[in-house]
Every structure is written in C-alpha cells, then in structure tokens.
Design an enzyme around this catalytic site. Structure first.
Site, PDB file in Angstrom:
ATOM      1  N   GLU A 154      25.483  36.162  52.498  1.00 36.73           N
ATOM      2  CA  GLU A 154      25.904  37.395  51.802  1.00 36.73           C
ATOM      3  C   GLU A 154      25.383  37.419  50.365  1.00 36.73           C
ATOM      4  OE1 GLU A 154      29.172  37.928  49.561  1.00 36.73           O
ATOM      5  OE2 GLU A 154      30.267  36.131  50.165  1.00 36.73           O
ATOM      6  N   LYS A 203      40.801  32.030  49.344  1.00 36.84           N
ATOM      7  CA  LYS A 203      41.266  31.542  48.047  1.00 36.84           C
ATOM      8  C   LYS A 203      42.746  31.810  47.864  1.00 36.84           C
ATOM      9  CE  LYS A 203      38.345  33.961  46.058  1.00 36.84           C
ATOM     10  NZ  LYS A 203      37.595  34.306  47.242  1.00 36.84           N
TER      11      LYS A 203
HETATM   12  N1  PSU Z   1      35.286  35.129  47.889  1.00 32.91           N
HETATM   13  C1  PSU Z   1      34.628  34.351  47.008  1.00 32.91           C
HETATM   14  N2  PSU Z   1      33.571  34.860  46.329  1.00 32.91           N
HETATM   15  C2  PSU Z   1      33.155  36.116  46.553  1.00 32.91           C
HETATM   16  C3  PSU Z   1      33.843  36.917  47.521  1.00 32.91           C
HETATM   17  C4  PSU Z   1      34.907  36.376  48.161  1.00 32.91           C
HETATM   18  O1  PSU Z   1      34.985  33.231  46.802  1.00 32.91           O
HETATM   19  O2  PSU Z   1      32.191  36.534  45.907  1.00 32.91           O
HETATM   20  C5  PSU Z   1      33.353  38.288  47.830  1.00 32.91           C
HETATM   21  C6  PSU Z   1      32.850  38.327  49.281  1.00 32.91           C
HETATM   22  O3  PSU Z   1      31.641  39.051  49.315  1.00 32.91           O
HETATM   23  C7  PSU Z   1      33.932  39.086  50.006  1.00 32.91           C
HETATM   24  C8  PSU Z   1      34.416  40.010  48.930  1.00 32.91           C
HETATM   25  O4  PSU Z   1      33.470  39.765  51.135  1.00 32.91           O
HETATM   26  O5  PSU Z   1      34.411  39.227  47.756  1.00 32.91           O
HETATM   27  C9  PSU Z   1      35.788  40.546  49.215  1.00 32.91           C
HETATM   28  O6  PSU Z   1      36.051  41.577  48.324  1.00 32.91           O
HETATM   29  P1  PSU Z   1      37.315  42.527  48.571  1.00 32.91           P
HETATM   30  O7  PSU Z   1      38.489  41.622  48.443  1.00 32.91           O
HETATM   31  O8  PSU Z   1      37.238  43.565  47.502  1.00 32.91           O
HETATM   32  O9  PSU Z   1      37.153  43.054  49.967  1.00 32.91           O
END
Ligand code: PSU
Ligand code: MN
Length: 299
Positions: free
Chosen positions: A23, A157
């Site tokens: 990603e 996390k």
């Molecule tokens: N967790 C991490 N680093 C990140 C992300 C998640 O440790 O950069 C990113 C991933 O791309 C995940 C996104 O899909 O955050 C989730 O964002 P949201 O909670 O806004 O859906």
C-alpha cells in the site's frame, strides 16, 4: 487508459510468480520524510530477496498504478498534499487527476482487480475508540469482508479499539489468523491482551488455508497478523502514555475522519522519540517477508 500495470508485475502475473501488493498511504501519510521512501524501497527489496515481485499501488495524476518505479515512489513520498485514497475516494481521484496513497481498502480492491492475491502492510484500520459516538470505522474492515486478498499486517494499533475491531471482523466473517502465536498482536507491541481466533505456524499452512478458503467459495479477505519481531516492539507503558497524550491533542485540535490515523501516528512518534517509527519500519519488512514466502507457494 486509467489502469497501469508495471512491466515487471505484468510478466510475473503471466508466469504465475509470487507477487506482493504494497500500500502507499503508509508512504504519503504514515511516515515522515525521508523514512517514507527509504522504507518503501527497503520493503520492495525484502520482497525481491524472498524471490517474489513487489507491486506498490498508488494513484499518480489520476492513473491507477499497479507497481511503481523507484522514481515514482520518491515522487509520491515528496508530493505536497497528497490525497489519502480509500474506496470512497478512488473514482474522484481518477476523475480529477489527483495523486495520492491508497489505503488498505483501496489497495486490496486494486490488487484483486490486477489478479494479485497477497498484500503486505504495517497495520490495518479498524474501529476507532469512541466509535459508538463518532461512527469512525475504517473502510478497511468492509473491504476485508468483500475482497479476496490476504493481508499480512502486525495487527491493529492500540490507537484503535482492538476488541471492537475483532468483533467487527468476526461479524463480517473475516478469518483473523495470528502467525506463530496465539496472541493477537497490537502493531507496535507483540501482544494486545486479546487472543487471536486462529493461529498458523508456517507459510505452507497459510498457503493451504488460502487454497481451502477458495475451494469453499467463501469470498472476502483474510487477515494474517504477524507480531513485531522480538526486541523491536515499544513497551506498553511508553505506548500508553504517548497514546493518551496524542488522543488528547487530537481532541483539542478537533481532528476527525481521515486525519485521525495520520495525526496519531505522527504525534506518537514524537512522544516516543522515534521508537514507534523504528518499530514500524521493522514490522512492515517482517510482514512483507512472510507475505512473499506465501505468495511463491500459492497454487
Ligand atoms: N496503520 C498504520 N499506518 C498507516 C495506516 C494504518 O500503522 O499508514 C493507514 C493504512 O493505509 C490504512 C489507513 O488503510 O491508514 C486507515 O485509515 P482510516 O482509519 O482512515 O480508514
Ligand atoms: Mn476513519
């Protein structure tokens, strides 16, 4: 043409070689410069060293890219105000010619479109703390329920509500498998306090699980949660202190929606004097390595 597949990836698809999708929101929103592009390139190398082909997925000037060149990874990493592109944003980003990182959700659906079955990231999104008021639940979870891609991560996390995230995945029928442990990992730490619903011990077992799930025509994705390698985690005490401060700051500043995850990641890194970033770099490479091993033996 809106959909570009890098030559190296095209060839690997034709030959049926192992391919690992990666990603790019972690590049645009997950890490500071220069660690963002350094790590992205290192992760690609880890996949190559395992004998598989990496495909970092992103949207560049409205073009969906399945596999980025080194120069494109650097360009994306340095791009001013890149978009964070999840399923909701994809058609808009393409229509408007935007550049941005794809989240786990968007990367999964694009990987499936390209014919890639295995995907590695750091951590997936989940149910946010306080979701009962904010309704903030990552689109990653819905994507896992509908898209047939196996996602290798280090768990979720503790900025999220891990218990609710596991419940949500169970409700949507997504298998959650911890790798070589019964404990569900919490990204920066190898244990979340929750046990994993399932556990598998080696790449062969994972490949056979993927095969059987396909045979059963179950649809949807799989979460493989790989604990951060021993000695590289962040202690619970340090994490909780940093998280408490970061959550308070987010509330004070009125950070909501897409901004929440990037803001918390950045502040936690500052509060832990770089320890969370160090853990992040190690765990994503570990996930990529395991994903590559599995990608090579899928049938
Ligand atoms: N967790 C991490 N680093 C990140 C992300 C998640 O440790 O950069 C990113 C991933 O791309 C995940 C996104 O899909 O955050 C989730 O964002 P949201 O909670 O806004 O859906
Ligand atoms: Mn969200």
């Amino acid at each position: 043409m809106k959909f570009w597949v890098k030559e190296e990836v095209k060839k690997a698809l034709e030959k049926g070689q192992g391919i690992v999708a990666l990603e790019s929101t972690i590049i645009t929103h997950g890490m500071p410069q220069p660690e963002n592009w350094e790590t992205a390139l290192e992760v690609e190398n880890v996949v190559r060293e395992e004998g598989a082909v990496p495909a970092t997925i992103a949207v560049m000037e409205g073009k969906v890219k399945i596999g980025l060149e080194e120069a494109e990874i650097k360009e994306l990493a340095k791009f001013q105000n890149p978009r964070k592109i999840s399923r909701q944003d994809l058609a808009f980003a393409v229509s408007k010619g935007l550049t941005g990182g794809t989240t786990v959700a968007a990367t999964m659906l694009l990987a499936q479109r390209a014919g890639i079955e295995v995907f590695a990231t750091g951590g997936i999104g989940g149910v946010h703390r306080g979701a009962e008021d904010t309704f903030d639940i990552s689109a990653d979870l819905e994507e896992l329920a509908r898209t047939r891609v196996t996602v290798f991560c280090a768990g979720v996390k503790s900025i999220l509500d891990i218990g609710k995230t596991l419940e949500y995945l169970e409700t949507r029928g997504v298998p959650v498998i911890a790798y070589q442990t019964n404990h569900f990992p919490a990204f920066f730490s190898d244990r979340s306090g929750f046990s994993a619903p399932m556990s598998l011990d080696n790449p062969g077992e994972i490949a056979s699980f993927i095969h059987n799930k396909k045979e059963l025509d179950l649809g949807g994705g799989i979460v493989i949660a790989c604990p951060v390698p021993r000695g590289y985690g962040v202690s619970k005490k340090e994490m909780e202190k940093a998280l408490e401060l970061s959550l308070e700051e987010a509330e004070e500043k009125g950070i909501v929606g897409k901004g929440v995850t990037p803001f918390l990641l950045q502040r936690m890194n500052e509060h832990t004097r770089g320890n969370t970033l160090r853990a992040n770099k190690v765990l994503i490479k570990n996930n990529a390595s395991i994903a590559a091993q599995v990608s090579k033996i899928l049938d």
